[in-house]
Structures are given as C-alpha cells and as structure tokens.
Design an enzyme around this catalytic site. Structure first.
Site, PDB file in Angstrom:
ATOM      1  N   CYS A 124     -25.032  99.237  35.311  1.00  0.00           N
ATOM      2  CA  CYS A 124     -24.014  99.265  34.276  1.00  0.00           C
ATOM      3  C   CYS A 124     -22.722  99.875  34.856  1.00  0.00           C
ATOM      4  CB  CYS A 124     -24.535 100.122  33.140  1.00  0.00           C
ATOM      5  SG  CYS A 124     -23.472 100.148  31.727  1.00  0.00           S
ATOM      6  N   PRO A 125     -21.537  99.348  34.660  1.00  0.00           N
ATOM      7  CA  PRO A 125     -21.171  98.290  33.702  1.00  0.00           C
ATOM      8  C   PRO A 125     -21.157  96.868  34.284  1.00  0.00           C
ATOM      9  CG  PRO A 125     -19.187  99.231  34.628  1.00  0.00           C
ATOM     10  CD  PRO A 125     -20.346  99.929  35.300  1.00  0.00           C
TER      11      PRO A 125
END
Lengths: 378, 75
Positions: free
Chosen positions: B14-15
């Site tokens: 993530c992201p």
C-alpha cells in the site's frame, strides 16, 4: 533528490497520548477503518480523508490543516502516510510527520510501566498495549519473573527480563483470549518457563500446559512473591484471577476500571451470566477493599492514571464502577446480554489460534488483531 | 466474465496497488471490467472503498493461494 519525510514512532506518539500533548491526526485510511479504530486522545484533533482521494493532489485539504501544531499522517502500515506526507511537504508545509509503521505498529506497541515495588525486594510492571487496550504484567523477584497475559510480541518480555537480569519461570493466561493472540505458550517455550492455563478454558487446546486451578499457589523468586489463583468465571468459564503479593488483584477480563467483562465471546452469554454475577457480586466482595485491581484491558483513555498505569483500589471500584452496582439480577442479565457492542475482529479465529488449532503466519496474525479489544460491557 | 485488462499488483505494498489500479482503469471504457491481482492484506478494504468513492463497481473478489483477485467494472 528530496529528503525523506520525518517520522514519528509509536513510542513517541504513546508519550504524547500519556502526556496529553496536542497533535493533529490526518488519518488517510478508509472511513470505515477510521470509524472502527483510531489513535485515541482527548488532546488530539482529527481529519479523515482516504489516501486514494488524494492521489491527484492535496490542495483541496490544505485549508483544513493547522499551521500552529504538528500534523501526523496515519495509515495502516506506513506506506500511504509517507506518500501523502511528501505531497504535503511539496506544498510547502513544514509541520508534517508520517506515522512510522502505521496502525500496525500502533497495535503492537507495548509501554512497560513500573506499578510498584513489592515486598521482599520484588517489582511489578504493567505493559500497556496502548493501541489495542491490552494490559499484561511481569512480576519480578530475586532473579525470577512471571508474566501474565503476554501478547504475541514475546520479544518485548524476553528482552525486558534480560535487561533486569531475571529468568522468566512462569507464564500465565487468566483465560483463553478472544480479542488478541496470546504470546503465553511461545514465551514459555522461548524461556523454558511453565505455561499455565485454566483447564476449563483449555478443553480443546492442542498443546501441553500446566493446569491453573483455584487455590494454586505459585512462588516467584526465593523471597516468595506469591501468586494465588482465584477461580472467577463469567467472561469465559475458566477465567481465573490472581492475588499477587497479597496486594494486587489481577482480574483478567472479568472486572475493568470503568466496565465489566462481557460473557458472550465464547458463544455462551446466557449460561455464563450468573457465573459473572457470582464472581463480581459474591467472590470479589469477600476480598479486601484495599487490593489494587489490575485488569487485562482498558477501553478508554480516561481509565489511565497520571503515570500511565491502569490500576485502582477494589473498594473504589465497588463504589464507582457501574457494573458492580446493579442490584437487580434481571437488569444485570439484560445489560450483559443485550445490545452488546460488536465483537472483536476475527474473534473466533483468534480463539482457535490460542487453542493451537490453527497457526496463521505473522502477517495474518497482525490482520486478525486489527481494531480495539471490545471485551467489556458498560 | 469478459475482462478487458488484467493488472498485476502482486508484491506491491500500500498505496501502490491503488495507485496502479487508478492508472489502469483509465485504459478501459465505462462498463468494461478490470481484473486486479494483489497480495497486500489491506487491498480488499481499500479497493472496495476506492471503487465506491470513484463510482465503479466491485463485481467479485476471491482469494487464491495468497493472491487476492478483484473484478471491477468501470463506472
């Protein structure tokens, strides 16, 4: 090349919570995740905008951010907070920090705090898992130690014992936990200590353990700090409290500072209501008012004392804890079985893990433990 | 299901799975389906919330041997 954004660690943020310092939290997780669980402090301000709504730019939120205090960008694991933080710095903001490790690190941070000296030169420590509201303990005496309700971050206890120059001889769980993965068995294996569990909570476990039963007396160190087991069912059928050094009552998930334990997490709320009532209104009433209650959880920051510990005299709780002051049995039954808060995340899988039935990897264990503990009814 | 494009976001933390998904969805037409593979544990809740906020529909998702698969229909 631009400089990496400054980070705040879980330990630094924990200090700010305990010292009631001001901080602005920009939480970039989803709305659901934020509503479910966040870094709690009465002295913090909050703004929740998911990181994926900021990918095209952060200009639109600039007027919602303060200039006069530090801004901590928070996400699940630290990746998105770093990205959003860097975007804010590119806009010229200089008061931006990224929360290193994110809510994962917040969930795993343990803050050891000395509760007090014990008789005969012993010491008692409380480990505050501030992000999840879990409390564990280390009793130290004369080169030996016992750990109670250890979290899965077993290195913290092992390293702490090493620093104090003591050997962990006994590891206890007050009950089979449903909100977090116990580190008890692993810590006992790591240190060569004995792992104690109440047998009534252990009927389905897949491993060897020592049976912790009512009246069992375990001594830590040659100078005898006694740990007396006191059978106190209600949260689970096996739940057992401890009286340590005739001064401290470790209540597990039966009695908290501002609430009491819920009886439904093993699926038997109706059956265990009267056990819970009996423990709180009869067994505990027979104990000394002077005992200091040390629970396995806290739910709100107001339950923390000035020094960061979670502890209060039993006599004070008999006066002030609502759950100990419900005269009517039916009203009590209703309170602890109806309108209960949501159950802890993945609580059934967590119970199975603690029984040794399933063995999820570290990443999966972290995911299972996301969120607050939710072991109480208020 | 008629898949117009497959995005491999395996191994990305993530992201990045969402950053890549956001780029990839530009390459499909409204009503077409983008298939995404990811290994990040947070991908499910994030992709669900992202699709909702962007007006797309998460048609289906499954876990296969540690790989999360998603099918998103562009709104």
């Amino acid at each position: 090349m631009k400089l990496a954004i400054r980070e705040m660690t879980a330990k630094q943020v924990a200090k700010k919570v305990m010292n009631k310092e001001e901080l602005f939290i920009l939480d970039v997780r989803t709305e659901d995740a934020f509503q479910d669980w966040k870094i709690e402090s009465a002295s913090f301000d909050y703004l929740n905008i998911p990181y994926f709504d900021l990918l095209d730019g952060v200009e639109e939120i600039l007027d919602q951010l303060p200039e006069d205090k530090d801004i901590l960008v928070v996400c699940a694991k630290g990746g998105s907070s770093q990205m959003v933080g860097e975007m804010l710095e590119e806009e010229g903001l200089t008061n931006i920090y990224s929360f290193g490790g994110g809510m994962k690190a917040w969930s795993e941070h343990l803050e050891p705090i000395k509760v007090n000296d014990l008789n005969n030169g012993g010491e008692l420590y409380q480990f505050v898992r501030i992000g999840k509201g879990c409390l564990s303990y280390m009793v130290v005496s004369d080169g030996e130690a016992a750990v109670i309700d250890a979290t899965r971050m077993t290195d913290v206890y092992a390293d702490f014992a090493k620093e104090l120059g003591v050997d962990i001889k006994h590891v206890f769980d007050t009950h089979l936990h449903a909100d977090h993965i116990s580190g008890g068995r692993q810590l006992a294996e790591l240190t060569g200590g004995t792992y104690w569990l109440p047998p009534k909570d252990a009927t389905e476990v897949t491993f060897e353990y020592a049976k912790l039963e009512d009246g069992e007396n375990v001594t830590v160190g040659n100078t005898t700090i006694d740990i007396n087991a006191l059978y106190s069912p209600g949260h689970t059928i096996g739940s057992t409290s401890f009286v340590v050094d005739n001064q401290y009552l470790m209540t597990g998930d039966i009695l908290f500072i501002d609430s009491i334990g819920r009886p439904d997490l093993a699926g038997e709320a109706e059956d265990w209501v009267m056990d819970l009532r009996e423990t709180l209104y009869t067994r505990y009433q027979e104990l000394s008012d002077e005992l200091i209650v040390l629970p396995a959880h806290f739910m709100i920051m107001d339950e923390l004392n000035e020094d960061g510990t979670v502890a209060e005299k039993l006599g004070v709780l008999f006066n002030q804890n609502h759950g100990l002051n419900i005269e009517d049995q039916d009203e009590f039954r209703k309170m602890v079985t109806e309108n209960l808060p949501p159950q802890p995340n993945a609580y059934e899988e967590i119970r199975e893990t603690n029984m040794g039935k399933i063995n999820p990897d570290d990443e999966k264990q972290r995911e299972m433990e996301v969120g607050p503990n939710r072991c109480a009814v208020r | 299901m008629n898949v117009s494009k497959v995005l491999d976001a395996k191994g990305l933390a993530c992201p990045m799975p969402i950053v890549k998904t956001k780029k990839a969805i530009k390459d499909v037409e409204s009503g077409e389906v983008l298939e995404i593979h990811a290994t990040d544990q947070g991908a499910k809740s994030d992709l669900t919330a992202w699709a909702k906020s962007g007006g797309h529909e998460l048609l289906q998702h499954e876990e296969d041997n540690g790989v999360f698969k998603f099918w998103i229909q562009k709104g």
